[in-house]
Each structure stands twice: as structure tokens, then as C-alpha cells.
Design an enzyme around this catalytic site. Structure first.
Site, PDB file in Angstrom:
ATOM      1  N   SER A  52       0.797  -1.231   0.000  1.00  0.00           N
ATOM      2  CA  SER A  52       0.000   0.000   0.000  1.00  0.00           C
ATOM      3  C   SER A  52       0.828   1.279   0.000  1.00  0.00           C
ATOM      4  O   SER A  52       0.302   2.349  -0.318  1.00  0.00           O
ATOM      5  CB  SER A  52      -0.952   0.018   1.200  1.00  0.00           C
ATOM      6  OG  SER A  52      -0.241   0.143   2.412  1.00  0.00           O
ATOM      7  N   LYS A 121       0.350   4.707   6.654  1.00  0.00           N
ATOM      8  CA  LYS A 121      -0.290   5.513   5.617  1.00  0.00           C
ATOM      9  C   LYS A 121       0.264   6.946   5.670  1.00  0.00           C
ATOM     10  O   LYS A 121       0.965   7.326   6.590  1.00  0.00           O
ATOM     11  CB  LYS A 121      -1.812   5.561   5.798  1.00  0.00           C
ATOM     12  CG  LYS A 121      -2.500   4.208   5.923  1.00  0.00           C
ATOM     13  CD  LYS A 121      -2.432   3.383   4.645  1.00  0.00           C
ATOM     14  CE  LYS A 121      -3.127   2.037   4.815  1.00  0.00           C
ATOM     15  NZ  LYS A 121      -2.922   1.144   3.660  1.00  0.00           N
TER      16      LYS A 121
END
Length: 252
Positions: A52, A121
Site C-alpha cells: 500500500s 499511511k
């Protein structure tokens, strides 16, 4: 010097095994205590569990996270890469904790081995921000300011490519979120097409009973800010905040 005095002096010079063992144990206890203090308050090591955050961080990269930046009133800023606890079934088995040996688990407890079970993230929006996807060039806009993220995100491909795709549906590159609630963050992975992030949890217009707070990460869940890619050594580097967010105005 008498014979008795010589014998006594010789005995004092001989190593005492119990004394050496005691000193070793004390040093080990001190080292473990110091490692726990460092892990708890200053720096902790993690590994990257998924794709990710590509291209900057790839699977099994070892990263270092520092915590003092977010002490007191200092909180995450737009562009920071953060590690945070699962705010509510975000992992869902996709980024589960890496299996480790007994020794590795013991070292992980004191911060001497990278751990998993967390998410990594990039902060896109902070309290009060409104994020819009996307402008004519496929860029996210934050508080009305388009942000050029090409320097650090995975290139988007395809006819309808944009920097903030939802997994599917008519809103693929057409959504608005915010204002971000106080004490919360809106986060996204750099690999936008393969990241279970805030954008993947937005409520669709036709959704019934959807929790409007589902896309946000509570600041209280944030462990710290990624400041270095430590391993593999051939790719080791400092991780900073890109200047792409510098022109974003504060929320009005």
C-alpha cells in the site's frame, strides 16, 4: 611482604565468577530497561506488511518511527507518513502481524525487532480539512488547493486515472469528504489503487446506516511518524514530509 599477605593479594586478583555473573545480569537488565524506555517514548521499529505504500516503501522494508514530534500540542501534519493502531477492522487479515519465533517476539517486546499489526499511511487531511477528488488533472484538492503528489505516489494508469480512486463504483474519481472531525485524520496509501485506507471507507450516497466517521483515524491511535527506512541497507534513507502540501491553506 609476608606469605600470608601475598596469598591474600593473589586471591583478590583472581576473577570471581559470581561477581562477573552478577555484573552481566545487571548490565542485561539495564539494557532491556533502556530499550523499553526508548521503544515506549522515543523510537520504535516496524516492518511494511503490504504494497500500500509503494513505491517508496515496499513489503518487508524495516522502518523507524519517532514519537517526540507528536508530544504535547504537536500532532501529525499533512504529508507525514505515520504508523497507527488499527482503528476498527482496517487490517481485516490483510496486514496481520508477521509470524515470529519466540526469540523474535521477545526482542520485539523491548523494541529490538520490527513488529507488525499496525498500519502505515500518509496523512492527507487534518482536522477541519475538506478533500475533493479530483480536478481535471486527476489531483486531490485540499481546502481548494490542488496537490501534486506525482513525486511520491505510484503512477495512476488508465483512462479514468486519478490520485484518489475509490475501489469501485460511479464515485471512482468523484468524491468529497470533510470537514475532517477534530482529533482525527484522513489518510491514504501512496499506492492508491491498492490501499485499504480512508478513501476505501467513504460512505456511498446510496449506503444505508453508514458510519460517517468510518474513514477517519483518531489521533490517539497514532504511534508516531516514520523518519527512516532502515533496512535493506541498500535502500536506507531518511523519510521526510514532501513539500507538495506546503501551499495547502488552513481550513477556514
Amino acid at each position: 611482604m609476608t606469605r600470608t599477605e601475598a596469598d591474600s593479594s593473589e586471591a583478590e586478583r583472581k576473577p570471581r565468577p559470581f561477581k562477573a555473573l552478577r555484573e552481566t545480569v545487571l548490565l542485561l537488565v539495564f539494557a532491556i530497561a533502556l530499550a523499553l524506555v526508548v521503544k515506549t517514548f522515543f523510537v520504535q521499529s516496524f516492518y511494511i506488511p503490504s504494497e500500500s505504500m509503494e513505491p517508496g516503501l515496499i513489503v518487508n522494508d524495516r522502518i523507524l518511527v519517532e514519537k517526540p514530534s507528536y508530544w504535547g500540542s504537536g500532532g501529525p501534519q499533512r504529508g507525514d507518513v505515520i504508523v497507527f493502531d488499527d482503528p476498527g477492522n482496517w487490517l481485516n487479515g490483510l496486514e496481520a502481524e508477521q509470524p515470529m519465533s519466540f526469540l523474535a517476539r521477545a526482542l520485539a517486546k523491548i523494541g529490538l525487532y520490527p513488529t507488525g499489526g499496525h498500519l502505515v499511511k500518509r496523512v492527507i487531511g487534518v482536522a477541519g480539512d475538506t478533500i475533493v477528488c479530483c480536478d481535471a488533472q486527476g489531483r486531490l484538492s485540499i481546502n481548494g488547493q490542488p496537490v501534486d503528489e506525482d513525486a511520491f505516489i505510484e503512477p495512476q494508469r488508465g483512462r479514468d486515472a486519478c490520485d484518489g480512486p475509490m475501489p469501485s463504483g460511479a464515485q471512482h474519481c468523484n468524491w468529497t469528504v470533510g470537514p475532517v472531525p477534530s482529533g482525527s485524520l484522513f489518510v491514504m496509501g501512496d499506492n492508491r489503487d491498492d490501499s485499504a485506507d480512508s478513501s476505501a471507507r467513504l460512505c456511498r450516497p446510496d449506503a444505508e446506516g453508514c458510519d460517517e466517521n468510518k474513514p477517519y483515524v483518531p489521533i490517539s491511535d497514532v504511534v508516531g511518524k516514520v523518519f527512516a527506512l532502515a533496512w535493506p541497507l541498500g535502500r536506507a534513507e531518511l523519510v521526510g514530509r514532501p513539500d507538495a502540501f506546503d501551499d495547502v491553506p488552513d481550513a477556514s
